[in-house]
Scaffold this motif. Sequence first.
Motif, PDB file in Angstrom:
ATOM      1  N   LEU A  97       0.828  -1.200   0.000  1.00  0.00           N
ATOM      2  CA  LEU A  97       0.000   0.000   0.000  1.00  0.00           C
ATOM      3  C   LEU A  97       0.865   1.254   0.000  1.00  0.00           C
ATOM      4  CD1 LEU A  97      -2.711   1.429   0.139  1.00  0.00           C
ATOM      5  CD2 LEU A  97      -2.638   1.181   2.629  1.00  0.00           C
ATOM      6  N   ALA A  98       1.917   1.258   0.805  1.00  0.00           N
ATOM      7  CA  ALA A  98       2.810   2.418   0.856  1.00  0.00           C
ATOM      8  C   ALA A  98       3.445   2.682  -0.510  1.00  0.00           C
ATOM      9  CB  ALA A  98       3.896   2.200   1.906  1.00  0.00           C
ATOM     10  N   ASN A  99       3.666   1.633  -1.287  1.00  0.00           N
ATOM     11  CA  ASN A  99       4.223   1.794  -2.631  1.00  0.00           C
ATOM     12  C   ASN A  99       3.327   2.634  -3.532  1.00  0.00           C
ATOM     13  OD1 ASN A  99       6.430   0.233  -1.964  1.00  0.00           O
ATOM     14  ND2 ASN A  99       5.713  -1.612  -3.002  1.00  0.00           N
ATOM     15  N   ARG A 100       2.030   2.676  -3.230  1.00  0.00           N
ATOM     16  CA  ARG A 100       1.088   3.462  -4.029  1.00  0.00           C
ATOM     17  C   ARG A 100       1.388   4.961  -3.946  1.00  0.00           C
ATOM     18  NH1 ARG A 100      -0.811   1.752  -8.031  1.00  0.00           N
ATOM     19  NH2 ARG A 100       1.157   0.644  -7.864  1.00  0.00           N
ATOM     20  N   LEU A 101       2.080   5.401  -2.895  1.00  0.00           N
ATOM     21  CA  LEU A 101       2.395   6.822  -2.750  1.00  0.00           C
ATOM     22  C   LEU A 101       3.252   7.325  -3.908  1.00  0.00           C
ATOM     23  CD1 LEU A 101       3.161   7.096   1.071  1.00  0.00           C
ATOM     24  CD2 LEU A 101       1.119   7.902  -0.133  1.00  0.00           C
ATOM     25  N   ASP A 102       4.052   6.435  -4.483  1.00  0.00           N
ATOM     26  CA  ASP A 102       4.932   6.816  -5.581  1.00  0.00           C
ATOM     27  C   ASP A 102       4.369   6.431  -6.944  1.00  0.00           C
ATOM     28  OD1 ASP A 102       6.909   7.823  -3.829  1.00  0.00           O
ATOM     29  OD2 ASP A 102       7.644   5.791  -3.469  1.00  0.00           O
ATOM     30  N   ALA A 103       3.161   5.868  -6.964  1.00  0.00           N
ATOM     31  CA  ALA A 103       2.554   5.423  -8.213  1.00  0.00           C
ATOM     32  C   ALA A 103       1.593   6.484  -8.743  1.00  0.00           C
ATOM     33  CB  ALA A 103       1.808   4.111  -7.999  1.00  0.00           C
ATOM     34  N   LYS A 104       1.406   6.502 -10.051  1.00  0.00           N
ATOM     35  CA  LYS A 104       0.487   7.456 -10.668  1.00  0.00           C
ATOM     36  C   LYS A 104      -0.927   7.210 -10.162  1.00  0.00           C
ATOM     37  CE  LYS A 104      -0.808   9.380 -15.161  1.00  0.00           C
ATOM     38  NZ  LYS A 104      -0.604   9.284 -16.632  1.00  0.00           N
ATOM     39  N   ASN A 188      10.876  11.269   8.064  1.00  0.00           N
ATOM     40  CA  ASN A 188      10.914  11.136   6.611  1.00  0.00           C
ATOM     41  C   ASN A 188      10.052   9.936   6.218  1.00  0.00           C
ATOM     42  OD1 ASN A 188      12.574   8.742   6.960  1.00  0.00           O
ATOM     43  ND2 ASN A 188      14.303  10.131   7.309  1.00  0.00           N
ATOM     44  N   ASN A 189       9.925   9.707   4.923  1.00  0.00           N
ATOM     45  CA  ASN A 189       9.065   8.622   4.446  1.00  0.00           C
ATOM     46  C   ASN A 189       9.491   7.264   4.990  1.00  0.00           C
ATOM     47  OD1 ASN A 189       7.854  10.639   3.017  1.00  0.00           O
ATOM     48  ND2 ASN A 189       8.268   9.788   0.979  1.00  0.00           N
ATOM     49  N   HIS A 190      10.799   7.023   4.986  1.00  0.00           N
ATOM     50  CA  HIS A 190      11.293   5.722   5.434  1.00  0.00           C
ATOM     51  C   HIS A 190      10.928   5.480   6.892  1.00  0.00           C
ATOM     52  CE1 HIS A 190      13.843   2.173   5.589  1.00  0.00           C
ATOM     53  NE2 HIS A 190      14.382   2.656   6.705  1.00  0.00           N
ATOM     54  N   LEU A 191      11.127   6.485   7.735  1.00  0.00           N
ATOM     55  CA  LEU A 191      10.800   6.342   9.156  1.00  0.00           C
ATOM     56  C   LEU A 191       9.301   6.130   9.347  1.00  0.00           C
ATOM     57  CD1 LEU A 191      12.155   8.123  12.221  1.00  0.00           C
ATOM     58  CD2 LEU A 191       9.708   8.322  11.807  1.00  0.00           C
ATOM     59  N   PHE A 192       8.490   6.913   8.635  1.00  0.00           N
ATOM     60  CA  PHE A 192       7.041   6.821   8.801  1.00  0.00           C
ATOM     61  C   PHE A 192       6.532   5.437   8.403  1.00  0.00           C
ATOM     62  CE2 PHE A 192       2.647   7.352   7.350  1.00  0.00           C
ATOM     63  CZ  PHE A 192       2.087   7.939   8.473  1.00  0.00           C
ATOM     64  N   GLN A 194       8.261   2.608   8.200  1.00  0.00           N
ATOM     65  CA  GLN A 194       8.764   1.595   9.124  1.00  0.00           C
ATOM     66  C   GLN A 194       7.970   1.602  10.424  1.00  0.00           C
ATOM     67  OE1 GLN A 194      10.829  -0.806   8.575  1.00  0.00           O
ATOM     68  NE2 GLN A 194      10.752  -1.602  10.668  1.00  0.00           N
ATOM     69  N   ASP A 195       7.590   2.797  10.878  1.00  0.00           N
ATOM     70  CA  ASP A 195       6.779   2.893  12.095  1.00  0.00           C
ATOM     71  C   ASP A 195       5.397   2.277  11.872  1.00  0.00           C
ATOM     72  OD1 ASP A 195       6.445   3.632  14.801  1.00  0.00           O
ATOM     73  OD2 ASP A 195       5.342   5.425  14.211  1.00  0.00           O
ATOM     74  N   LEU A 196       4.847   2.454  10.668  1.00  0.00           N
ATOM     75  CA  LEU A 196       3.571   1.811  10.334  1.00  0.00           C
ATOM     76  C   LEU A 196       3.711   0.290  10.389  1.00  0.00           C
ATOM     77  CD1 LEU A 196       1.916   3.737   7.346  1.00  0.00           C
ATOM     78  CD2 LEU A 196       1.022   3.462   9.656  1.00  0.00           C
ATOM     79  N   VAL A 197       4.799  -0.219   9.834  1.00  0.00           N
ATOM     80  CA  VAL A 197       5.040  -1.665   9.857  1.00  0.00           C
ATOM     81  C   VAL A 197       5.055  -2.173  11.294  1.00  0.00           C
ATOM     82  CG1 VAL A 197       6.741  -3.476   9.412  1.00  0.00           C
ATOM     83  CG2 VAL A 197       6.260  -1.766   7.658  1.00  0.00           C
ATOM     84  N   GLU A 198       5.779  -1.478  12.157  1.00  0.00           N
ATOM     85  CA  GLU A 198       5.904  -1.937  13.539  1.00  0.00           C
ATOM     86  C   GLU A 198       4.598  -1.754  14.318  1.00  0.00           C
ATOM     87  OE1 GLU A 198       9.453  -0.595  15.482  1.00  0.00           O
ATOM     88  OE2 GLU A 198      10.728  -1.121  13.765  1.00  0.00           O
ATOM     89  N   SER A 199       3.816  -0.737  13.966  1.00  0.00           N
ATOM     90  CA  SER A 199       2.511  -0.553  14.599  1.00  0.00           C
ATOM     91  C   SER A 199       1.564  -1.680  14.214  1.00  0.00           C
ATOM     92  CB  SER A 199       1.907   0.795  14.183  1.00  0.00           C
ATOM     93  OG  SER A 199       2.709   1.872  14.629  1.00  0.00           O
TER      94      SER A 199
END
Length: 216
Positions: A97-104, A188-192, A194-199
């Motif tokens: 889902l997070a990958n969608r942020l960079d998708a058209k 940053n995006n990476h931290l956010f 990763q925090d979602l993953v751990e949540s």
Amino acid sequence: MRQDTAATKARIIAISEKLFATKGVENVTLAEINQKAGQRNRSALQYHFGGKKELIEAIIHKHLICIDEDRNQLLDEFEQQQTVSGKDIARAIVIPLANRLDAKGGLSYIRITAQLFGDRNFPYLHQDDIASHFSSERLWKFMRKAGLELPEPLLFTRTVVILSTLFNGLANYAQISAFGKKLPEGVNNHLFIQDLVESVEALLMKQPSAELSKLL
């Protein structure tokens, strides 16, 4: 499907994504979509999709195909592992889902879906469909392999919380970033993500307390 028909449908979907995401699903008319998409025929949208509900379903389906592809790649990796952890499962839920942020059109999809949770007019986002939105038989198999077997009522409530958190969290974070607001140092995006993953991992792994177990 004829090439010109496919191009017309793709244009209508692209325009609709932007309008629904920025103005809100309820605030966009079919006439406005037709006009923005350059369709002279006032019934073009109805001809290709049927109505607003079917158009939104087409938008969601377009992105779910990509989400499933990304998730299956991760699950393919799990097939090669001797063990699967709760964090692995959380990654398989969050990362596609997070990958969608960079998708058209991806951010628009996330914003649209966040709007539709709890909307009675869109029952395909309710109950069993909420779970199937983010999983497949393969994912359930790996959840069992990781020992993530919760009572069915609790699995349903956790799924609702996880999906609501993901869609609203990603949509709000992206919007805050887009406003140009200065984020706290280190955010940053990476931290956010990763925090979602751990949540999500914490929600999946947490066993019910004695008090909650009495309600099951």
